[in-house]
Write an enzyme that holds these catalytic residues in place. Structure first.
Site, PDB file in Angstrom:
ATOM      1  N   LYS A 112      30.143  48.019  73.791  1.00 64.68           N
ATOM      2  CA  LYS A 112      29.193  47.916  74.895  1.00 64.68           C
ATOM      3  C   LYS A 112      28.357  49.195  75.043  1.00 64.68           C
ATOM      4  O   LYS A 112      27.242  49.152  75.549  1.00 64.68           O
ATOM      5  CB  LYS A 112      29.914  47.640  76.209  1.00 64.68           C
ATOM      6  CG  LYS A 112      30.855  46.441  76.205  1.00 64.68           C
ATOM      7  CD  LYS A 112      30.116  45.125  76.192  1.00 64.68           C
ATOM      8  CE  LYS A 112      30.960  43.911  76.552  1.00 64.68           C
ATOM      9  NZ  LYS A 112      32.110  43.636  75.696  1.00 64.68           N
TER      10      LYS A 112
HETATM   11  C1  PLP Z   1      32.630  42.490  75.227  1.00 61.54           C
HETATM   12  C2  PLP Z   1      33.554  42.552  74.088  1.00 61.54           C
HETATM   13  C3  PLP Z   1      33.643  41.523  73.146  1.00 61.54           C
HETATM   14  C4  PLP Z   1      32.874  40.225  73.288  1.00 61.54           C
HETATM   15  O1  PLP Z   1      31.489  40.395  73.157  1.00 61.54           O
HETATM   16  P1  PLP Z   1      30.506  39.266  73.685  1.00 61.54           P
HETATM   17  O2  PLP Z   1      29.155  39.818  73.498  1.00 61.54           O
HETATM   18  O3  PLP Z   1      30.855  39.068  75.128  1.00 61.54           O
HETATM   19  O4  PLP Z   1      30.780  38.052  72.889  1.00 61.54           O
HETATM   20  C5  PLP Z   1      34.473  41.681  72.060  1.00 61.54           C
HETATM   21  N1  PLP Z   1      35.223  42.799  71.923  1.00 61.54           N
HETATM   22  C6  PLP Z   1      35.188  43.796  72.816  1.00 61.54           C
HETATM   23  C7  PLP Z   1      36.063  44.969  72.610  1.00 61.54           C
HETATM   24  C8  PLP Z   1      34.346  43.714  73.913  1.00 61.54           C
HETATM   25  O5  PLP Z   1      34.303  44.721  74.795  1.00 61.54           O
END
Ligand code: PLP
Length: 463
Positions: A112
């Site tokens: 993120k």
């Molecule tokens: C948010 C997240 C995901 C999923 O990503 P999306 O864009 O919501 O599909 C997978 N792994 C981690 C560690 C995340 O923080």
């Protein structure tokens, strides 16, 4: 570049307005009116370029002339200087033809950060110019909150309220949010699931009075700037492995479908992506959608990959919109029905269009644990449970075109207990985060009631 809503009932807006709004006022998601694209020569020229330069080119294609190119490049340079690896998103080889793209070298150790670091700088830039203060309300399944808090804390024109499902995220995830001492940050433990948190955020956005009163904004993966920023590492990874001269496939641990949808966006921009494997844990709504053609909400089950404990993947609406040939009436009908009945039967033609690119695989908890051990034994890499879901999914699909990149979305040290239990090895936090457990925490607790939480947001924004 103009942005339109997937539900067709909101006026088109420019890039900046689409970014600041998050969700469109008709409840739909913004998508660009047309997809910008690069020629093969332009894509080939990304090879060996610094990450920030590729980011500025890809994000710039969506920003158009709303953000001056040199300022965008400067923002990208600053954003990616917060990462503790010079490649920003390095590739690590797992086996012949299979690679990990490590997306976790940012300040909160999860992917993120890649989007949030640039998003925070875009907000600062735009709001500063408009002398405006916004309140960002976000629901987090674990990592968005930490990344948002890290990116926005101390920024002058933005307040942040992060809602997280109490007891359903890891301690390290929680601490990345709750350790912030800056007064522009509020964290709330909600007595409910991530889907409850997300539904409350949606309701807050549909409350026009609140929306105006606190100048509400969203940075969840529905925010198109995040998608644009996530398309960047598809380009850098694929080009490092021979694109555009050969296709590259991706395997993506998925929850809200933002990360995987960014791959679709990269392909629409001209990147030759073979397939995208959408890997889920036992919260398998997406895996079923791509295998059975039915998008059906189930109960949320807590797993060791909590950032993917989601049974309503917001960004799926964007792919649906594309797959029904951008028919907003049909998209509004389908997602209206989903909101009430919890199910969409994907029309056969749209399903066929999705299958041209996507495959779905759901992976159980035991298999996820076994893959953590097997990967450690075979490669020496200690992977986190989210990444492990994707590595496990990869072993179940055959005949992917080209080399395959598994998106490694979190550092193993973000989930130390589960990784240690599976592998017998406790992952160490990177240097910058070593004192995390000693930092005091600050957060409030609230029930999963929209009105209570809206009142809290109002009070915090006006304080
Ligand atoms: C948010 C997240 C995901 C999923 O990503 P999306 O864009 O919501 O599909 C997978 N792994 C981690 C560690 C995340 O923080």
């Amino acid at each position: 570049m103009r942005y339109i809503s997937t539900r067709g009932q909101a006026p088109s807006v420019g890039f900046v307005d689409a970014v600041l709004a998050g969700l469109a006022p008709d409840g739909g998601l913004y998508v660009p009116e047309t997809w910008p694209s690069f020629t093969d020569a332009e894509i080939a020229a990304f090879a060996g370029r610094p990450y920030a330069e590729v980011a500025a080119a890809v994000i710039g294609a969506f920003a158009g002339d709303e953000i001056p190119k040199d300022e965008l490049l400067e923002m990208c340079r600053e954003a990616y200087a917060t990462f503790n690896h010079p490649a920003v998103v390095p590739l690590v080889q797992l086996s012949p033809g299979a690679f990990l793209a490590e997306l976790f070298h940012g300040p909160s150790l999860a992917f993120k950060d890649v989007a949030m670091q640039i998003l925070a700088r875009l907000y600062d830039h735009v709001l500063g110019k408009q002398s405006r203060t916004q309140t960002i309300l976000c629901a987090t399944s674990g990592d968005t909150g930490g990344a948002a808090v890290e990116a926005f804390r101390g920024r002058r024109n933005v307040k942040v309220v992060a809602l997280f499902p109490e007891g359903r995220i890891s301690e390290v995830q929680r601490r990345f949010m709750t350790a912030a001492t800056e007064p522009n940050v509020a964290c709330v433990a909600v007595a409910g699931t991530f889907d409850d948190c997300q539904a409350i955020v949606k309701q807050a956005f549909q409350d026009q009075v609140l929306r105006q009163a606190v100048d509400l904004s969203g940075v969840n993966s529905i925010n198109f700037a995040r998608i644009a920023a996530q398309a960047v590492y598809y380009f850098t990874s694929a080009v490092a492995l021979g694109a555009p001269h050969r296709p590259v496939s991706f395997c993506v641990p998925s929850g809200n479908f933002g990360d995987a949808f960014a791959g679709y966006v990269a392909s629409r921009m001209g990147l030759p992506i073979g397939r995208i494997v959408v890997a889920t844990n036992s919260n398998d709504i997406l895996a079923h959608a791509f295998e059975d053609g039915r998008y059906v909400r189930g109960q949320v089950t807590p797993t060791i990959s909590p950032a993917m404990d989601i049974q309503s993947a917001s960004n799926f609406e964007r792919l649906y919109f594309e797959s029904v040939e951008r028919e907003p009436v049909e998209t509004a009908r389908a997602f209206g029905a989903f909101a009430t009945a919890g199910a969409i039967d994907i029309p056969p033609k749209a399903f066929q269009a999705m299958r041209a690119m996507f495959r779905g695989v759901a992976v159980g908890e035991d298999e996820t644990r076994r893959i953590i051990v097997a990967t450690l034994n075979e490669t020496g890499e200690l992977i986190d449970p989210h990444t492990a879901v994707a590595v496990a999914a990869l072993k179940r699909v055959a005949d992917l075109p080209g080399p395959v990149v598994v998106l490694s979305t979190a550092h193993a040290a973000k989930f130390p207990e589960d990784v240690a239990e599976a592998s017998g090895v406790t992952p160490a936090l990177p240097r910058g985060a070593l004192d995390l457990a000693d930092r005091p925490e600050r957060f409030d607790r609230l029930p999963a009631e929209p009105e209570t939480i809206k009142e809290y947001v109002r009070a915090f924004a006006n304080a």
